[in-house]
Write an enzyme that holds these catalytic residues in place. Structure first.
Site, PDB file in Angstrom:
ATOM      1  CD1 TRP A 129     -12.305  12.609 -13.989  1.00  0.00           C
ATOM      2  CD2 TRP A 129     -10.829  13.399 -12.498  1.00  0.00           C
ATOM      3  NE1 TRP A 129     -11.257  13.139 -14.693  1.00  0.00           N
ATOM      4  CE2 TRP A 129     -10.333  13.631 -13.801  1.00  0.00           C
ATOM      5  CE3 TRP A 129     -10.076  13.809 -11.406  1.00  0.00           C
ATOM      6  CZ2 TRP A 129      -9.114  14.263 -14.030  1.00  0.00           C
ATOM      7  CZ3 TRP A 129      -8.849  14.442 -11.627  1.00  0.00           C
ATOM      8  CH2 TRP A 129      -8.387  14.651 -12.934  1.00  0.00           C
ATOM      9  CD  GLU A 156      -2.938  -0.786  -0.108  1.00  0.00           C
ATOM     10  OE1 GLU A 156      -3.489   0.329  -0.249  1.00  0.00           O
ATOM     11  OE2 GLU A 156      -3.058  -1.712  -0.937  1.00  0.00           O
ATOM     12  CD1 TRP A 162     -17.522  14.975 -17.670  1.00  0.00           C
ATOM     13  CD2 TRP A 162     -18.079  13.276 -16.318  1.00  0.00           C
ATOM     14  NE1 TRP A 162     -16.380  14.269 -17.402  1.00  0.00           N
ATOM     15  CE2 TRP A 162     -16.686  13.224 -16.568  1.00  0.00           C
ATOM     16  CE3 TRP A 162     -18.655  12.307 -15.491  1.00  0.00           C
ATOM     17  CZ2 TRP A 162     -15.865  12.247 -16.023  1.00  0.00           C
ATOM     18  CZ3 TRP A 162     -17.831  11.334 -14.944  1.00  0.00           C
ATOM     19  CH2 TRP A 162     -16.461  11.306 -15.213  1.00  0.00           C
ATOM     20  CG  ASN A 215      -8.037   3.564   0.367  1.00  0.00           C
ATOM     21  OD1 ASN A 215      -7.917   4.641  -0.200  1.00  0.00           O
ATOM     22  ND2 ASN A 215      -7.786   2.420  -0.238  1.00  0.00           N
ATOM     23  CD1 TRP A 233     -10.187  12.113  -5.899  1.00  0.00           C
ATOM     24  CD2 TRP A 233     -12.136  11.619  -6.863  1.00  0.00           C
ATOM     25  NE1 TRP A 233     -11.178  12.301  -4.969  1.00  0.00           N
ATOM     26  CE2 TRP A 233     -12.376  12.003  -5.526  1.00  0.00           C
ATOM     27  CE3 TRP A 233     -13.221  11.269  -7.663  1.00  0.00           C
ATOM     28  CZ2 TRP A 233     -13.669  12.041  -4.980  1.00  0.00           C
ATOM     29  CZ3 TRP A 233     -14.501  11.301  -7.125  1.00  0.00           C
ATOM     30  CH2 TRP A 233     -14.717  11.692  -5.804  1.00  0.00           C
TER      31      TRP A 233
END
Length: 486
Positions: free
Chosen positions: A369, A283, A314, A351, A392
């Site tokens: 985003w 990680e 969008w 997370n 993102w």
């Protein structure tokens, strides 16, 4: 002739610690006098100047660092203004001939630091920069053809090599006294003068959740390594349990170094490849990968890595209302709302839930985003430009991902799998606390009698869902099909 003692400026930024600080160690070793200096110049980081939650943490971290320095006969000088001008002025008034700092890698700070280094050297000052933020410089791990990696697994196979040999630098034993500064301007200002804390005190939840500073960072690292790390592979995915490290803000502000963190893991578990350590170290690799990508693709803070997504259709009709409901945790989807409320109250979000709320924004609400990245940037105490950008873009499907577009997180299934008793949802959405487990992640599916027994009227105590999850998923996949072949 008496030789004038060498005087140096130690320019501190996001390396607010004494342990494992390469610039500090070098400055102390090479000079008789060292001036620790922090320059508050947030506009130089535009368009990604630090947000409100970041400012809150910075205040506490600067206070803690100053206290640590005072205990060693030094102190932290704080200044405001244009960084180059401040460094030139302080160098002139102290007779400093050297400036030391640890590197930053965001596009704006990279450009600024390069300019400052050239300007100071042109004035005859020696400038030395070091790596205190990362395990690898972002330009170091390269593919066989000499280019950057775009897939994490391939990157990590190379980047993980040699980590067991990295060792931290201990804090200096002998501390150099800072030069005398007679005038008030050069002596610096107090942390309170920076006005980092909110005037309308919305930060109570942050203060309850966090303690900034190096001492707190080391204590939290040890708590995690001695406890939750052993079950991290499973515990990291459970938002209702204390299974994560909670080190991300400490790492962002440089209150603990990665080399020190790895050394603590080795001391407790013998090797970074030990079963209890390997998943967590991987990680940390994602953090490294994020900086690798941002270094090689600096435009991705605002533009998709996959250029096809620049034409993504969008949703625009009621975008402002949808975004506001998401920000406020009023989407009608419990796991999403719980995450957004945790974020607002504590400046942090688990997370697993970050991925869920990001997927919901981009693939169910069909909002860009960039809007989510900007909200996270202002509200997260661990707001890191590289990690924020990677996260993102990965969730939206337009970043470094081998299989991006068809991944749509189902917040009901995610909740049932990772918050099976609904503990996380009940905590952050207390109006749902009396719902049985069967309906805690989808209250709209509960019979009227069950809702009545739980004292819930949808549309009053808790909102109806903004969108139908199944239908909006199909709409997202259809939208992705319009750009796949172009």
């Amino acid at each position: 002739m008496t030789k004038t003692p060498d005087t140096a400026i130690l320019w501190l930024r996001r390396d607010l610690r004494l342990d494992d600080n390469p610039a500090l160690v070098q400055a102390m070793a090479e000079n008789e006098r060292v001036l620790p200096l922090y320059i508050h110049a947030p506009t130089e980081e535009a368009p990604w100047a630090p947000g409100a939650a970041t400012h809150w943490w910075l205040h506490g971290s600067l206070v803690a660092l100053d206290q640590a320095l005072r205990e060693r006969g030094s102190r932290l000088r704080i200044a405001t203004g244009e960084s180059l001008a401040v460094l030139e002025r302080i160098a002139q008034r102290t007779g400093a001939t050297r400036v030391y700092w640890n590197r930053l890698y965001d596009p704006a700070t990279r450009a600024r630091d390069t300019h400052i280094k050239l300007a100071l050297r042109a004035r005859g000052l020696r400038c030395e920069s070091s790596n205190a933020l990362l395990l690898h410089e972002p330009w170091e791990p390269l593919t066989g053809t000499g280019g950057p990696y775009r897939v994490f697994s391939a990157y990590w196979r190379k980047a993980v090599l040699g980590l067991d040999q990295l060792t931290p630098l201990p804090a200096p034993i002998q501390w150099r006294r800072p030069p005398d500064l007679d005038d008030q301007e050069s002596a610096g200002i107090g942390v309170d003068t920076l006005d980092l804390l909110p005037r309308i005190r919305w930060d109570q939840g942050l203060a309850e959740r966090w303690q900034p500073g190096e001492t707190a960072a080391l204590a939290q690292a040890r708590r995690f390594i001695d406890g939750p790390l052993a079950g991290y592979a499973q515990g990291r995915d459970l938002p209702g349990k204390p299974g994560t490290s909670s080190l991300s803000p400490h790492l962002h502000f440089g209150e603990i170094g990665l080399r020190r963190l790895l050394a603590l893991i080795r001391e407790r578990h013998g090797s970074l490849a030990a079963p209890a350590a390997e998943v967590f170290v991987r990680e940390l690799g994602w953090r490294e990968f994020a900086h690798h990508l941002l270094y090689h693709f600096p435009h991705t803070t605002a533009e998709p890595l996959d250029p096809r997504f620049a034409r993504f259709p969008w949703h625009t009709a009621d975008a402002a209302a949808r975004l506001a409901a998401w920000q406020q945790g009023r989407t009608g989807v419990p796991l999403v709302d719980a995450g957004m409320r945790e974020l607002w109250h504590t400046g942090w979000m688990h997370n697993r839930v970050r991925m869920v709320v990001a997927s919901y924004l981009t693939k169910n609400l069909l909002l860009p985003w960039q809007a989510g990245a900007q909200w996270f940037w202002d509200t997260l105490v661990d707001a890191d430009l590289a990690a924020n950008t990677l996260g993102w873009q990965w969730t939206a499907g337009c970043g470094a991902d081998a299989a991006p577009y068809f991944r749509v997180f189902n917040p009901i299934r995610q909740g049932e799998r990772f918050d099976p008793q609904g503990d996380y949802v009940r905590h952050w959405c207390p109006e749902l606390a009396r719902l049985p487990e069967r309906f805690i992640h989808q209250p709209w599916a509960a019979p009227v009698a069950v809702l009545r027994a739980a004292a819930i009227t949808l549309g009053d105590e808790y909102p109806h869902p903004l969108v139908d999850l199944a239908r909006s998923r199909l709409e997202a996949l259809a939208a992705f099909e319009t750009i796949k072949a172009t």
